[in-house]
Design an enzyme around this catalytic site. Structure first.
Site, PDB file in Angstrom:
ATOM      1  N   ASP A  33      70.937  70.976 -40.311  1.00  0.00           N
ATOM      2  CA  ASP A  33      71.178  70.894 -38.870  1.00  0.00           C
ATOM      3  C   ASP A  33      69.860  70.993 -38.104  1.00  0.00           C
ATOM      4  OD1 ASP A  33      73.753  70.807 -39.555  1.00  0.00           O
ATOM      5  OD2 ASP A  33      74.347  72.712 -38.621  1.00  0.00           O
ATOM      6  N   TYR A  36      68.046  67.759 -38.164  1.00  0.00           N
ATOM      7  CA  TYR A  36      68.739  66.820 -37.278  1.00  0.00           C
ATOM      8  C   TYR A  36      68.361  67.125 -35.823  1.00  0.00           C
ATOM      9  CZ  TYR A  36      72.552  64.488 -34.790  1.00  0.00           C
ATOM     10  OH  TYR A  36      73.277  63.706 -33.930  1.00  0.00           O
ATOM     11  N   ASP A  37      68.409  68.409 -35.481  1.00  0.00           N
ATOM     12  CA  ASP A  37      68.073  68.806 -34.103  1.00  0.00           C
ATOM     13  C   ASP A  37      66.659  68.384 -33.740  1.00  0.00           C
ATOM     14  OD1 ASP A  37      70.518  69.848 -33.793  1.00  0.00           O
ATOM     15  OD2 ASP A  37      69.921  71.948 -34.071  1.00  0.00           O
ATOM     16  N   SER A  82     103.973  48.794 -31.584  1.00  0.00           N
ATOM     17  CA  SER A  82     104.177  50.023 -32.341  1.00  0.00           C
ATOM     18  C   SER A  82     104.932  49.681 -33.616  1.00  0.00           C
ATOM     19  CB  SER A  82     104.867  51.073 -31.484  1.00  0.00           C
ATOM     20  OG  SER A  82     106.214  50.797 -31.401  1.00  0.00           O
ATOM     21  N   LEU A  83     105.352  50.677 -34.356  1.00  0.00           N
ATOM     22  CA  LEU A  83     105.965  50.407 -35.658  1.00  0.00           C
ATOM     23  C   LEU A  83     107.419  50.825 -35.658  1.00  0.00           C
ATOM     24  CD1 LEU A  83     103.146  51.822 -37.968  1.00  0.00           C
ATOM     25  CD2 LEU A  83     103.810  49.426 -37.759  1.00  0.00           C
ATOM     26  N   GLU A 116      99.186  53.801 -45.845  1.00  0.00           N
ATOM     27  CA  GLU A 116      98.209  54.653 -45.151  1.00  0.00           C
ATOM     28  C   GLU A 116      98.906  55.870 -44.585  1.00  0.00           C
ATOM     29  OE1 GLU A 116      96.008  52.585 -42.134  1.00  0.00           O
ATOM     30  OE2 GLU A 116      95.667  50.879 -43.456  1.00  0.00           O
ATOM     31  N   LYS A 118     100.007  58.215 -41.642  1.00  0.00           N
ATOM     32  CA  LYS A 118     100.269  57.958 -40.229  1.00  0.00           C
ATOM     33  C   LYS A 118      99.792  59.189 -39.456  1.00  0.00           C
ATOM     34  CE  LYS A 118     103.742  56.200 -37.100  1.00  0.00           C
ATOM     35  NZ  LYS A 118     103.657  57.204 -36.052  1.00  0.00           N
ATOM     36  N   ASP A 120      98.873  61.746 -36.570  1.00  0.00           N
ATOM     37  CA  ASP A 120      99.610  62.116 -35.364  1.00  0.00           C
ATOM     38  C   ASP A 120      98.627  62.378 -34.231  1.00  0.00           C
ATOM     39  OD1 ASP A 120     101.798  62.561 -33.897  1.00  0.00           O
ATOM     40  OD2 ASP A 120     102.242  64.551 -34.693  1.00  0.00           O
ATOM     41  N   ARG A 139      96.002  53.297 -25.770  1.00  0.00           N
ATOM     42  CA  ARG A 139      97.057  52.297 -25.977  1.00  0.00           C
ATOM     43  C   ARG A 139      97.914  52.135 -24.722  1.00  0.00           C
ATOM     44  NH1 ARG A 139     102.483  52.481 -27.446  1.00  0.00           N
ATOM     45  NH2 ARG A 139     103.170  50.573 -28.473  1.00  0.00           N
ATOM     46  N   GLU A 175      93.188  55.746 -34.515  1.00  0.00           N
ATOM     47  CA  GLU A 175      93.907  56.897 -33.961  1.00  0.00           C
ATOM     48  C   GLU A 175      92.927  58.042 -33.737  1.00  0.00           C
ATOM     49  OE1 GLU A 175      97.124  56.246 -33.678  1.00  0.00           O
ATOM     50  OE2 GLU A 175      98.168  58.169 -33.502  1.00  0.00           O
ATOM     51  N   TYR A 227      91.961  51.955 -38.228  1.00  0.00           N
ATOM     52  CA  TYR A 227      92.849  51.396 -39.244  1.00  0.00           C
ATOM     53  C   TYR A 227      93.069  49.890 -39.161  1.00  0.00           C
ATOM     54  CZ  TYR A 227      96.085  52.866 -35.507  1.00  0.00           C
ATOM     55  OH  TYR A 227      96.695  53.099 -34.306  1.00  0.00           O
ATOM     56  N   LYS A 315     108.867  58.043 -41.803  1.00  0.00           N
ATOM     57  CA  LYS A 315     108.723  59.368 -41.190  1.00  0.00           C
ATOM     58  C   LYS A 315     109.302  60.419 -42.121  1.00  0.00           C
ATOM     59  CE  LYS A 315     107.373  58.744 -36.801  1.00  0.00           C
ATOM     60  NZ  LYS A 315     107.743  59.463 -35.672  1.00  0.00           N
ATOM     61  N   CYS A 408     120.292  93.432 -18.609  1.00  0.00           N
ATOM     62  CA  CYS A 408     119.098  92.588 -18.749  1.00  0.00           C
ATOM     63  C   CYS A 408     118.024  93.371 -19.499  1.00  0.00           C
ATOM     64  CB  CYS A 408     118.590  92.185 -17.362  1.00  0.00           C
ATOM     65  SG  CYS A 408     116.943  91.456 -17.411  1.00  0.00           S
ATOM     66  N   CYS A 411     115.137  94.278 -16.737  1.00  0.00           N
ATOM     67  CA  CYS A 411     115.305  95.115 -15.536  1.00  0.00           C
ATOM     68  C   CYS A 411     116.555  95.974 -15.601  1.00  0.00           C
ATOM     69  CB  CYS A 411     115.304  94.243 -14.284  1.00  0.00           C
ATOM     70  SG  CYS A 411     116.773  93.192 -14.178  1.00  0.00           S
ATOM     71  N   CYS A 426     120.905  87.136 -15.798  1.00  0.00           N
ATOM     72  CA  CYS A 426     120.566  88.317 -15.022  1.00  0.00           C
ATOM     73  C   CYS A 426     120.504  87.837 -13.576  1.00  0.00           C
ATOM     74  CB  CYS A 426     119.199  88.851 -15.462  1.00  0.00           C
ATOM     75  SG  CYS A 426     118.471  89.986 -14.275  1.00  0.00           S
ATOM     76  N   CYS A 431     114.033  90.715 -10.719  1.00  0.00           N
ATOM     77  CA  CYS A 431     113.760  90.973 -12.149  1.00  0.00           C
ATOM     78  C   CYS A 431     112.357  90.475 -12.504  1.00  0.00           C
ATOM     79  CB  CYS A 431     114.810  90.252 -12.984  1.00  0.00           C
ATOM     80  SG  CYS A 431     114.456  90.240 -14.740  1.00  0.00           S
TER      81      CYS A 431
HETATM   82  S1  IVH Z   1      98.894  50.546 -37.878  1.00  0.00           S
HETATM   83  C1  IVH Z   1     101.397  47.275 -35.189  1.00  0.00           C
HETATM   84  N1  IVH Z   1      98.091  52.646 -39.081  1.00  0.00           N
HETATM   85  O1  IVH Z   1     101.400  54.797 -35.185  1.00  0.00           O
HETATM   86  C2  IVH Z   1     100.940  48.674 -35.177  1.00  0.00           C
HETATM   87  N2  IVH Z   1      99.183  52.936 -36.993  1.00  0.00           N
HETATM   88  O2  IVH Z   1     104.148  53.625 -34.306  1.00  0.00           O
HETATM   89  C3  IVH Z   1     100.066  48.883 -36.351  1.00  0.00           C
HETATM   90  N3  IVH Z   1      99.358  55.270 -36.277  1.00  0.00           N
HETATM   91  O3  IVH Z   1     100.671  53.153 -32.188  1.00  0.00           O
HETATM   92  C4  IVH Z   1      99.594  50.260 -36.342  1.00  0.00           C
HETATM   93  N4  IVH Z   1      98.342  56.131 -38.004  1.00  0.00           N
HETATM   94  O4  IVH Z   1      99.176  55.053 -32.889  1.00  0.00           O
HETATM   95  C5  IVH Z   1      98.707  52.174 -38.002  1.00  0.00           C
HETATM   96  N5  IVH Z   1      97.313  54.427 -40.311  1.00  0.00           N
HETATM   97  C6  IVH Z   1      97.914  53.966 -39.216  1.00  0.00           C
HETATM   98  C7  IVH Z   1      98.370  54.806 -38.194  1.00  0.00           C
HETATM   99  C8  IVH Z   1      99.015  54.242 -37.096  1.00  0.00           C
HETATM  100  C9  IVH Z   1      98.932  56.396 -36.849  1.00  0.00           C
HETATM  101  C10 IVH Z   1     100.094  55.202 -35.003  1.00  0.00           C
HETATM  102  C11 IVH Z   1      99.525  54.254 -33.991  1.00  0.00           C
HETATM  103  C12 IVH Z   1     100.624  53.353 -33.573  1.00  0.00           C
HETATM  104  C13 IVH Z   1     101.831  54.099 -34.045  1.00  0.00           C
HETATM  105  C14 IVH Z   1     102.892  53.099 -34.417  1.00  0.00           C
END
Ligand code: IVH
Length: 669
Positions: A33, A36-37, A82-83, A116, A118, A120, A139, A175, A227, A315, A408, A411, A426, A431
């Site tokens: 570090d 790097y600094d 989306s998926l 892959e 997914k 969050d 998005r 993501e 991704y 999921k 309660c 109180c 209550c 309270c």
């Molecule tokens: S591919 C056509 N890969 O999941 C959409 N999405 O429900 C292709 N997400 O809006 C998306 N990890 O925010 C893809 N490895 C991954 C992901 C991923 C999370 C999210 C992404 C997307 C949502 C789809």
């Protein structure tokens, strides 16, 4: 700047970019570090000596850009779909069968998938032109997002520049997430500062990205996984896995666990593999993404307006765990409702420790027969508070059945349960537990939006007896606040400033913040826009109030009786005397022939507005938006690819508007 210095600057930038990549993407730093600094400081030194040589992609410029007020809107050149979700293996098999059917000329055994994780977090799109990061956007609703370039630049694993070859212009997608550890650290800090903790890492990451000050994003240690690609000007890959290798070679952070499966069965094996393994990761994962590897096959199969047909999300079911009920306590809410909560033997579920679960109400406890000392199965689904699913093997000697208290717990006033209501209440307006909850609501984002006034601070304000109603907040002195336990001088000042700022929140937020039963956010803004001031609201008759579109007798009755109560009259007067704005800040509610009082349904993809904008527009003119088409629908606004709703509307002979016609209607031309 002489030639040698110029070369040195270029070399330093290269080295720093490389070390950022090694540290933040590869997890394998090559220098300490301190070294790097030293590089970083030398570059800073040269740049401050020769400010004209500072470029937007210099590593020193990650923090320092400015985000436009309220974020500029960005229309995605290629929509961010989306998926479709699947929740069990049968649904994944059905997906595979649809793929096989859509590719009649392809041998089933030669269909490859990529699996892959997914992540969050929240999806972003990064555009590079001539190798430079020129734009980063959220998005949003998939069609339109927000420009958060300056904030994204603070994420060290996002390259500010890439090789300009082979793509002159490319938009990559990925993501942004908050690592679990960072999430925990942030929440501890927030609680210490008296702020309410974030419910989950996804909310925390979204909050960190959508701030006006990039320094805040920078302090939150976000990560990103790239991704896919939205568009590129040089289509050189045949498969998704090849594309990802390319992206990784351009120094994008591509997740190490992505796996190419040479047949469908392997994808199913991955689902099993990650079911528990996902909990060992440093970041939250809520499922898997299963997608076709061949880009040509993807093209052949295509997409619906919402989802690609060549990919699905799997999921994982909410995770369950077994633990023991240590005690059952009762919590008092803002309106006095009493909710039983189980304190549990701490147990680790889906990446975090759970020690409490809601039991909802007395009937629910009776139905599941939950008693102190029982072993129970609890379940955690995403951000939802864990719940008790069932008691494990409730045989043998057990403790007595749970009995609701008669007083309660805060109180000691007698509690009541009305006919037909699930909750005991209550009814003591003084309270302290209710007061705390009312203050939390008053200070919340959608109400008066008072920062730095989290649960810990509220507890102390109430317990010290200093705050007994809303107006007491506005007479607090910095010194008094600083005397509260565990509150630093700086936090006290922040709190006083935030309270001061909230004075100008306006009538709609104030009305919502007062927490009148049945007066939600929408009713509050309709009332504020229609009647304009608290005085006018007080003077309005019940009949005039209830006849306002969407208000009705229940809300009118509740608000009228709230405004008639002496304690409330006094509190509102004190708020006004302290300078809290009692008037509506927004525009007056407009009436527009053809819109006011009409019911709309929006369907298909709109391109001139986002759904939210269209809805807001209609509502601001006194119309209503519903999701289902019925005989009550006056208009259906049909965007691109409108489907079954449009068909139903035609059958019911509802007036159909295309976007242009709709625009004319709301603009009154
Ligand atoms: S591919 C056509 N890969 O999941 C959409 N999405 O429900 C292709 N997400 O809006 C998306 N990890 O925010 C893809 N490895 C991954 C992901 C991923 C999370 C999210 C992404 C997307 C949502 C789809």
């Amino acid at each position: 700047m002489n030639e040698t210095e110029k070369k040195e600057v270029a070399l330093l930038r290269n080295k720093i970019h490389r070390h950022d990549h090694l540290y933040y993407v590869k997890d394998s730093p090559e220098v300490s570090d301190r070294d790097y600094d030293a590089l970083y400081h030398r570059l800073k030194e040269l740049e401050s000596k020769y400010p004209e040589c500072v470029t937007a992609d210099s590593p020193t410029q990650r923090v320092g850009g400015k985000v436009d007020e309220r974020f500029r809107k960005v229309v995605h050149p290629v929509p961010m779909l989306s998926l479709d979700n699947t929740f069990n293996v049968d649904e994944v098999r059905a997906f595979h069968q649809r793929v096989v059917k859509a590719l009649p000329d392809v041998e089933e055994t030669s269909i490859e998938y990529v699996v892959e994780l997914k992540f969050d977090g929240l999806a972003v799109a990064l555009t590079y032109e001539d190798g430079k990061l020129v734009r980063g956007a959220t998005r949003g609703d998939g069609v339109q997002g927000e420009d958060v370039t300056a904030n994204l630049k603070t994420i060290r694993s996002i390259p500010l520049e890439i090789s300009a070859e082979p793509f002159k212009k490319i938009e990559v997608r990925g993501e942004v997430y908050m690592p679990r550890k960072e999430f925990q650290r942030l929440n501890i800090l927030r609680e210490e500062a008296g702020e309410s903790p974030f419910a989950n890492p996804r909310n925390a990451a979204a909050g960190a990205l959508r701030v006006l000050d990039p320094a805040v994003t920078d302090s939150r240690k976000l990560g990103v996984f790239i991704y896919s690609v939205g568009f590129w000007d040089n289509n050189i890959c045949e498969t998704h896995s090849e594309l990802q290798r390319k992206l990784a070679s351009l120094r994008f952070p591509v997740n190490e666990h992505n796996r190419r499966c040479s047949n469908f069965e392997e994808t199913l094996a991955s689902i099993e593999e990650w079911r528990t393994k996902k909990n060992d990761l440093d970041y939250e994962v809520d499922g898997l993404v299963i997608q076709l590897n061949s880009l040509a096959y993807r093209k052949k199969i295509g997409s619906t307006s919402k989802f690609p047909r060549w990919a699905v999300a799997y999921k994982y079911e909410a995770e369950q765990a077994e633990t023991e009920v240590l005690e059952i306590v009762c919590q008092v809410g803002r309106t006095g409702s009493i909710t039983p909560v189980a304190n549990l033997e701490p147990v680790f579920v889906s990446g975090s420790t759970v020690s409490r679960a809601t039991l909802h109400n007395e009937d629910e406890i009776r139905k599941k027969d939950i008693r102190v000392g029982d072993r129970v199965v609890i379940e955690k689904a995403g951000e939802i508070i864990p719940k008790v699913v069932r008691v494990v093997d409730p045989k043998g000697k057990r403790n007595a059945e749970f009995k609701m208290p008669t007083l309660c717990p805060e109180c000691q006033t007698k509690i009541f349960r009305s006919e037909g209501e699930a909750a005991w209440r209550c009814v003591n307006a003084a309270c302290p537990a209710q007061l705390k909850e009312r203050l939390k609501h008053f200070a919340s984002r959608k109400a008066m939006d008072i920062d730095h006034m989290g649960p810990a601070v509220i507890d102390q304000l109430v317990e010290s007896g200093r705050v007994k109603n809303f107006s007491d907040l506005y007479t607090l002195k910095q010194k008094e606040v600083a005397d509260l336990e565990r509150l630093a001088e700086k936090s006290a000042k922040n709190l006083i400033d935030a309270i001061e700022k909230s004075k100008s929140a306006g009538l709609a937020r104030l009305l919502f913040g007062l927490g009148v039963r049945h007066v939600g956010q929408r009713a509050a803004s309709i009332l504020a826009e229609t009647f304009r001031s608290i005085t006018a609201l007080k003077e309005t008759s019940f009949e005039d109030m209830e006849s306002v579109m969407e208000i009705g007798p229940v809300i009118a009755e509740s608000l009228k009786s709230f405004l008639d109560q002496n304690t409330n009259v006094q509190d509102i007067e004190n708020l006004s005397n302290s300078g809290v704005v009692m008037e509506c800040l927004g525009e007056a509610r407009k009436e527009r022939g053809g819109v006011t009082g009409k019911q709309f349904v929006l369907t298909g993809t709109l391109s001139l507005f986002t759904r939210d904008e269209a809805k807001e527009k209609i509502e601001s003119l006194g119309g209503r938006v519903t999701s289902a088409v019925s005989t009550k629908t006056d208009y259906i606004v049909a965007g691109k690819d409108a489907g079954s709703k449009l068909a139903k509307a035609k059958k019911l002979e509802v007036t159909v508007l295309d976007e242009k016609e709709f625009q004319k209607l709301i603009e009154g031309v």
